[in-house]
Motif scaffolding. Structure first.
Motif, short mmCIF file in Angstrom:
data_model
loop_
_atom_site.label_atom_id
_atom_site.label_comp_id
_atom_site.label_asym_id
_atom_site.label_seq_id
_atom_site.Cartn_x
_atom_site.Cartn_y
_atom_site.Cartn_z
N LEU A 298 0.82 -1.07 -0.22
CA LEU A 298 -0.03 -0.07 -0.01
C LEU A 298 0.93 1.20 0.01
O LEU A 298 0.53 2.12 -0.20
N SER A 299 2.18 1.09 0.34
CA SER A 299 2.87 2.35 0.29
C SER A 299 3.57 2.57 -0.94
O SER A 299 4.04 3.58 -1.36
N PHE A 336 13.97 6.97 7.15
CA PHE A 336 13.61 6.75 5.96
C PHE A 336 12.55 5.61 5.60
O PHE A 336 11.31 5.98 5.12
N ALA A 337 12.73 4.56 6.57
CA ALA A 337 11.88 3.43 6.56
C ALA A 337 10.38 4.00 7.10
O ALA A 337 9.45 3.72 7.01
N ALA A 338 10.60 4.81 8.46
CA ALA A 338 9.54 5.37 8.87
C ALA A 338 8.64 6.47 8.22
O ALA A 338 7.51 6.24 8.21
N LEU A 339 9.41 7.04 7.40
CA LEU A 339 8.66 8.06 6.52
C LEU A 339 7.67 7.19 5.31
O LEU A 339 6.49 7.49 5.09
N ASN A 340 8.36 6.28 4.84
CA ASN A 340 7.90 5.35 4.05
C ASN A 340 6.60 4.56 4.52
O ASN A 340 5.30 4.40 3.90
N GLN A 341 6.59 4.22 5.89
CA GLN A 341 5.57 3.51 6.46
C GLN A 341 4.51 4.51 6.84
O GLN A 341 3.10 4.03 6.57
N SER A 342 4.70 5.70 6.90
CA SER A 342 3.68 6.81 7.18
C SER A 342 3.01 7.06 5.66
O SER A 342 1.85 7.86 5.90
N LEU A 343 3.40 6.56 5.07
CA LEU A 343 2.56 6.98 3.38
C LEU A 343 1.19 6.34 3.36
O LEU A 343 0.23 6.73 2.68
N ILE A 344 0.97 5.16 4.04
CA ILE A 344 -0.14 4.52 4.11
C ILE A 344 -1.22 5.36 4.44
O ILE A 344 -2.17 5.44 3.71
N GLU A 345 -1.38 6.25 5.70
CA GLU A 345 -2.31 7.00 5.76
C GLU A 345 -2.35 8.18 4.76
O GLU A 345 -3.73 8.49 4.48
N GLU A 346 -1.19 8.76 4.48
CA GLU A 346 -1.36 9.77 3.43
C GLU A 346 -1.95 9.32 2.12
O GLU A 346 -2.50 10.15 1.19
N ASN A 347 -1.47 8.23 1.72
CA ASN A 347 -2.00 7.71 0.33
C ASN A 347 -3.33 7.44 0.54
O ASN A 347 -4.09 7.74 -0.60
N ARG A 348 -4.08 6.89 1.60
CA ARG A 348 -5.34 6.90 1.78
C ARG A 348 -6.11 8.31 1.64
O ARG A 348 -7.21 8.24 0.84
#
Length: 371
Positions: A298-299, A336-348
């Motif tokens: 999803l990221s 960097f990994a944390a930023l990419n994991q946070s993309l889930i909510e931003e992408n939604r």
């Protein structure tokens, strides 16, 4: 010569093997599958990962194997088009940019071909136990004779065996995101030409898109499940039954997709989940990619995280002892990994508010300085 055992031969493992060999390490890769895996979804090489591909010498080939989507449609459960775009596609982002979408199997093969002559690959086997001391790691396998290595790297995905053996049970680290997805191939009976078709029918949704010169479809068929489902990760037929049951009432072309699923030789199924850990290394063992910091499909950044993580880990191991290298690798990669994991909510939110607008990915994909 430092010996390294890598568990997993998809993308992260072979990438690390290639980079470590370039630095003079002796590398063995063990993979549970009996041969390189076919199938899988279209994946993306973005931002800093393009720099890694360039430094690995594979960027030209990566671009040569890219998909050539011209756009996408979003359908409701009855097959009515809700919106379309010729500017972007959900699987790859904005079309016509520098980022590259290609099939997972193509990227895996490109890297494998560059390592097969000087990296030892052991297919059809898996790590059974790890016993480390100050001098190395003694490894037993499900089939092969025991061996000793200086270092062990788990690049074996969401359900990592290395993570379980070195850090503890999966339930302590894996966070379910409320969805499951299956991926498989079938004939392009829809006649799609470089065009993705996505659909949503309540708790069921997915996409179909053509590959291999529009001769074949890759099907992504998924369903919502707020709670994790207990199933055998190795029982493919049971997984197909689960998908068929959960998607039985979906409309549009889903009945025909499900019928093709039963004969698909490259069926894949798993949960949408992330891995969160306080540390990625334990003694002489460390984790790479999804095994240590899965951001989930999803990221859209799983492959890029794998390539960048491999590059950073190899660079740090090339210039320091393993304790220093593991610490430096984690220090550089964790933000960097944390930023990419946070993309889930931003992408939604992006999908709900402005799916064809600028993607949150553009802010994140270059947010790391490579050694």
């Amino acid at each position: 010569m430092t010996s390294v055992l890598i568990s997993g031969a998809s993308v992260a493992g072979p990438a690390l093997a290639y980079l470590l060999r370039r630095h003079g390490f002796a590398v063995t890769v063990v993979e549970r599958a009996p041969a390189p895996r076919a199938g899988g979804q279209a994946i993306d090489v973005r931002g800093a990962a393009l720099t890694v591909a360039d430094r690995m010498g594979i960027l030209a080939d990566v671009r040569r194997h890219r998909t050539h989507m011209k756009g996408m449609s979003m359908l409701d459960g009855d097959g009515n088009e809700l919106w379309r775009s010729t500017e972007m596609a959900l699987s790859s982002g904005r079309l016509g940019g520098d980022d590259v979408e290609l099939l997972r199997e193509d990227l895996s093969r490109l890297i494998h071909d560059r390592t097969r002559d000087d990296v030892e690959y052991v297919y059809g086997d898996s790590i059974a136990t790890l016993d480390q001391d100050g001098h190395g790691v003694r490894v037993t396998f499900e089939r092969s004779a025991p061996r000793a290595f200086d270092l062990v790297v788990g690049a074996d995905g969401l359900h990592s065996t290395v993570r379980r053996l070195a850090f503890g049970p999966e339930r302590e680290f894996v966070r379910h995101l409320g969805m499951y997805v299956s991926i498989f191939s079938m004939d392009n009976y829809l006649g799609l030409e470089d065009w993705q078709t996505w659909f949503n029918d309540g708790p069921v949704g997915g996409a179909v898109y053509p590959v291999r010169g529009n001769t074949e479809l890759r099907v992504n068929l998924g369903f919502e499940s707020p709670e994790p489902i207990e199933y055998d990760h190795r029982d493919v037929e049971a997984q197909k039954r689960l998908v068929a049951d959960r998607c039985a009432h979906a409309r549009w072309e889903v009945p025909r997709l499900l019928k093709a699923m039963w004969d698909a030789p490259d069926f894949y199924f798993d949960s949408m989940a992330q891995v969160h850990m306080d540390r990625w290394s334990s003694g002489r063992v460390t984790l790479l990619g999804d095994a240590g910091y899965c951001a989930s499909p999803l990221s859209g950044q799983g492959t890029s995280l794998a390539l960048i993580g491999a590059y950073v880990l190899a660079a740090e191991l090339a210039r320091s002892d393993h304790e220093t290298a593991f610490a430096a690798y984690e220090s550089r990669m964790r933000p960097f990994a944390a930023l990419n994991q946070s993309l889930i909510e931003e992408n939604r939110k992006h999908m709900e508010e402005n799916p064809t607008g600028e993607s949150p990915m553009d802010r994140v994909k270059n947010a790391i300085e490579l050694p």
